[in-house]
Every structure is written in C-alpha cells, then in structure tokens.
Design a protein around this motif. Structure first.
Motif, PDB file in Angstrom:
ATOM      1  N   MET A   1      -3.754   2.441  -0.307  1.00 20.38           N
ATOM      2  CA  MET A   1      -2.395   2.322   0.169  1.00 20.38           C
ATOM      3  C   MET A   1      -2.006   3.545   0.998  1.00 20.38           C
ATOM      4  SD  MET A   1      -0.765  -0.478  -1.962  1.00 20.38           S
ATOM      5  CE  MET A   1       0.685  -0.223  -1.099  1.00 20.38           C
ATOM      6  N   ASN A   2      -2.984   4.127   1.630  1.00 23.55           N
ATOM      7  CA  ASN A   2      -2.723   5.260   2.503  1.00 23.55           C
ATOM      8  C   ASN A   2      -1.918   4.785   3.713  1.00 23.55           C
ATOM      9  OD1 ASN A   2      -2.919   7.209   4.555  1.00 23.55           O
ATOM     10  ND2 ASN A   2      -4.869   7.963   3.763  1.00 23.55           N
ATOM     11  N   PRO A   3      -0.744   5.378   3.963  1.00 22.28           N
ATOM     12  CA  PRO A   3       0.081   4.919   5.085  1.00 22.28           C
ATOM     13  C   PRO A   3      -0.585   5.088   6.444  1.00 22.28           C
ATOM     14  CG  PRO A   3       0.978   6.921   4.129  1.00 22.28           C
ATOM     15  CD  PRO A   3      -0.152   6.489   3.239  1.00 22.28           C
ATOM     16  N   ASN A   4      -1.645   5.863   6.529  1.00 22.52           N
ATOM     17  CA  ASN A   4      -2.353   6.048   7.793  1.00 22.52           C
ATOM     18  C   ASN A   4      -3.507   5.069   7.963  1.00 22.52           C
ATOM     19  OD1 ASN A   4      -0.729   8.232   8.654  1.00 22.52           O
ATOM     20  ND2 ASN A   4      -1.832   9.569   7.258  1.00 22.52           N
ATOM     21  N   ASN A   5      -3.763   4.236   6.961  1.00 22.13           N
ATOM     22  CA  ASN A   5      -4.819   3.241   7.044  1.00 22.13           C
ATOM     23  C   ASN A   5      -4.464   2.228   8.133  1.00 22.13           C
ATOM     24  OD1 ASN A   5      -5.859   0.435   6.328  1.00 22.13           O
ATOM     25  ND2 ASN A   5      -7.114   1.737   5.003  1.00 22.13           N
ATOM     26  N   PRO A   6      -5.400   1.932   9.057  1.00 22.71           N
ATOM     27  CA  PRO A   6      -5.097   0.997  10.143  1.00 22.71           C
ATOM     28  C   PRO A   6      -4.643  -0.385   9.649  1.00 22.71           C
ATOM     29  CG  PRO A   6      -7.176   2.109  10.561  1.00 22.71           C
ATOM     30  CD  PRO A   6      -6.742   2.495   9.178  1.00 22.71           C
ATOM     31  N   GLY A   7      -5.221  -0.865   8.564  1.00 23.32           N
ATOM     32  CA  GLY A   7      -4.826  -2.167   8.009  1.00 23.32           C
ATOM     33  C   GLY A   7      -3.413  -2.149   7.470  1.00 23.32           C
ATOM     34  N   VAL A   8      -3.040  -1.066   6.799  1.00 23.73           N
ATOM     35  CA  VAL A   8      -1.682  -0.922   6.274  1.00 23.73           C
ATOM     36  C   VAL A   8      -0.688  -0.831   7.432  1.00 23.73           C
ATOM     37  CG1 VAL A   8      -0.136   0.583   4.955  1.00 23.73           C
ATOM     38  CG2 VAL A   8      -2.434   0.092   4.088  1.00 23.73           C
ATOM     39  N   LYS A   9      -1.044  -0.076   8.462  1.00 24.12           N
ATOM     40  CA  LYS A   9      -0.173   0.039   9.640  1.00 24.12           C
ATOM     41  C   LYS A   9       0.025  -1.313  10.315  1.00 24.12           C
ATOM     42  CE  LYS A   9      -0.804   4.826  11.037  1.00 24.12           C
ATOM     43  NZ  LYS A   9      -1.231   5.710  12.138  1.00 24.12           N
ATOM     44  N   LEU A  10      -1.045  -2.086  10.421  1.00 27.27           N
ATOM     45  CA  LEU A  10      -0.948  -3.398  11.043  1.00 27.27           C
ATOM     46  C   LEU A  10      -0.036  -4.318  10.228  1.00 27.27           C
ATOM     47  CD1 LEU A  10      -1.846  -5.444  13.197  1.00 27.27           C
ATOM     48  CD2 LEU A  10      -3.753  -6.014  11.689  1.00 27.27           C
ATOM     49  N   VAL A  41       3.620   5.615  -6.745  1.00 24.76           N
ATOM     50  CA  VAL A  41       2.518   5.042  -5.965  1.00 24.76           C
ATOM     51  C   VAL A  41       2.966   4.758  -4.526  1.00 24.76           C
ATOM     52  CG1 VAL A  41       0.871   3.118  -5.778  1.00 24.76           C
ATOM     53  CG2 VAL A  41       1.514   3.974  -8.036  1.00 24.76           C
ATOM     54  N   VAL A  42       4.114   4.083  -4.393  1.00 22.42           N
ATOM     55  CA  VAL A  42       4.593   3.648  -3.081  1.00 22.42           C
ATOM     56  C   VAL A  42       5.944   4.299  -2.783  1.00 22.42           C
ATOM     57  CG1 VAL A  42       5.244   1.642  -1.677  1.00 22.42           C
ATOM     58  CG2 VAL A  42       3.429   1.430  -3.390  1.00 22.42           C
ATOM     59  N   TYR A  44       9.631   4.630  -1.157  1.00 20.14           N
ATOM     60  CA  TYR A  44      10.695   3.668  -0.851  1.00 20.14           C
ATOM     61  C   TYR A  44      10.625   3.234   0.602  1.00 20.14           C
ATOM     62  CZ  TYR A  44      15.220   1.787   0.418  1.00 20.14           C
ATOM     63  OH  TYR A  44      16.205   0.986   0.931  1.00 20.14           O
ATOM     64  N   LYS A  45      10.466   4.196   1.509  1.00 20.93           N
ATOM     65  CA  LYS A  45      10.481   3.864   2.933  1.00 20.93           C
ATOM     66  C   LYS A  45       9.327   2.948   3.327  1.00 20.93           C
ATOM     67  CE  LYS A  45       8.489   8.336   4.115  1.00 20.93           C
ATOM     68  NZ  LYS A  45       8.741   9.596   4.765  1.00 20.93           N
ATOM     69  N   SER A  46       8.254   2.917   2.554  1.00 17.75           N
ATOM     70  CA  SER A  46       7.159   1.983   2.806  1.00 17.75           C
ATOM     71  C   SER A  46       7.444   0.614   2.206  1.00 17.75           C
ATOM     72  CB  SER A  46       5.847   2.512   2.217  1.00 17.75           C
ATOM     73  OG  SER A  46       5.435   3.669   2.890  1.00 17.75           O
ATOM     74  N   ALA A  47       8.188   0.571   1.116  1.00 19.03           N
ATOM     75  CA  ALA A  47       8.474  -0.686   0.430  1.00 19.03           C
ATOM     76  C   ALA A  47       9.683  -1.410   1.006  1.00 19.03           C
ATOM     77  CB  ALA A  47       8.691  -0.418  -1.056  1.00 19.03           C
ATOM     78  N   HIS A  48      10.584  -0.686   1.642  1.00 18.69           N
ATOM     79  CA  HIS A  48      11.818  -1.271   2.180  1.00 18.69           C
ATOM     80  C   HIS A  48      11.502  -2.242   3.312  1.00 18.69           C
ATOM     81  CE1 HIS A  48      15.950  -1.551   3.582  1.00 18.69           C
ATOM     82  NE2 HIS A  48      15.485  -1.334   4.797  1.00 18.69           N
ATOM     83  N   ILE A  49      12.155  -3.410   3.292  1.00 17.85           N
ATOM     84  CA  ILE A  49      11.985  -4.430   4.333  1.00 17.85           C
ATOM     85  C   ILE A  49      13.348  -4.658   4.982  1.00 17.85           C
ATOM     86  CG2 ILE A  49      11.331  -6.821   4.802  1.00 17.85           C
ATOM     87  CD1 ILE A  49       9.713  -6.754   2.186  1.00 17.85           C
TER      88      ILE A  49
END
Length: 90
Positions: A1-10, A41-42, A44-49
């Motif tokens: 769940m690395n925010p820099n992972n290309p799959g996560v970014k996509l 783990v995650v 908030y700014k990554s989980a917020h939609i």
C-alpha cells in the motif's frame, strides 16, 4: 500500500462512476485533525473519496469493522440502497 506504487497511483486516479453511490467509512486513530491522521495503515487522505455521498470517520485503528458505529453505518447504507427502486438510479 505504498502511495508511490504505480498500481496504487493508477487506482487512485480512477474516479468513482457517477452511476455508483459510493459511501466511505474511514478509521483515524487519535483525536487530531482527521486530514492529518491515519488508522495505523492507511492515511485519511488516501482513503478519502471526493465522490462519496457519505463519509463516516471512526476514531479507531485499521480493524474497525467490529465497532458499533461502523456496523450501524453499514446497516444504514444497506437500508438506503434497499429503499432505492431499481429504475431511479442515475
């Protein structure tokens, strides 16, 4: 769940379809500002939609699914969807 992972970014770049009513339950540990918090783990700014029609922030850790307020929110969402006639979705 690395925010820099290309799959996560996509995945993060794909907006929620307007045909889907997204709801969000986000755990944030501690009492600080939710925008700066995380659940251990995650972030908030990554989980917020942005497209979510509702968002519940639970002051708990990543494994919040057993908390009464989370269970009640899931129940509320399911009942809301149950009450929506099939043909009235956008």
């Amino acid at each position: 769940m690395n925010p820099n992972n290309p799959g996560v970014k996509l995945m993060a770049s794909i907006p929620v379809s307007p045909l889907i009513k997204a709801h969000s339950i986000i755990a944030v540990e501690g009492d600080g500002p939710k925008e700066e918090g995380d659940d251990g783990v995650v972030a908030y700014k990554s989980a917020h939609i942005d497209e979510a029609v509702s968002e519940l922030v639970v002051r708990w850790n990543h494994s919040c699914q057993g908390q009464p307020e989370v269970i009640e929110e899931i129940r509320r969402i399911l009942l809301e969807h149950l009450a929506t006639p099939e043909g009235t979705r956008p």
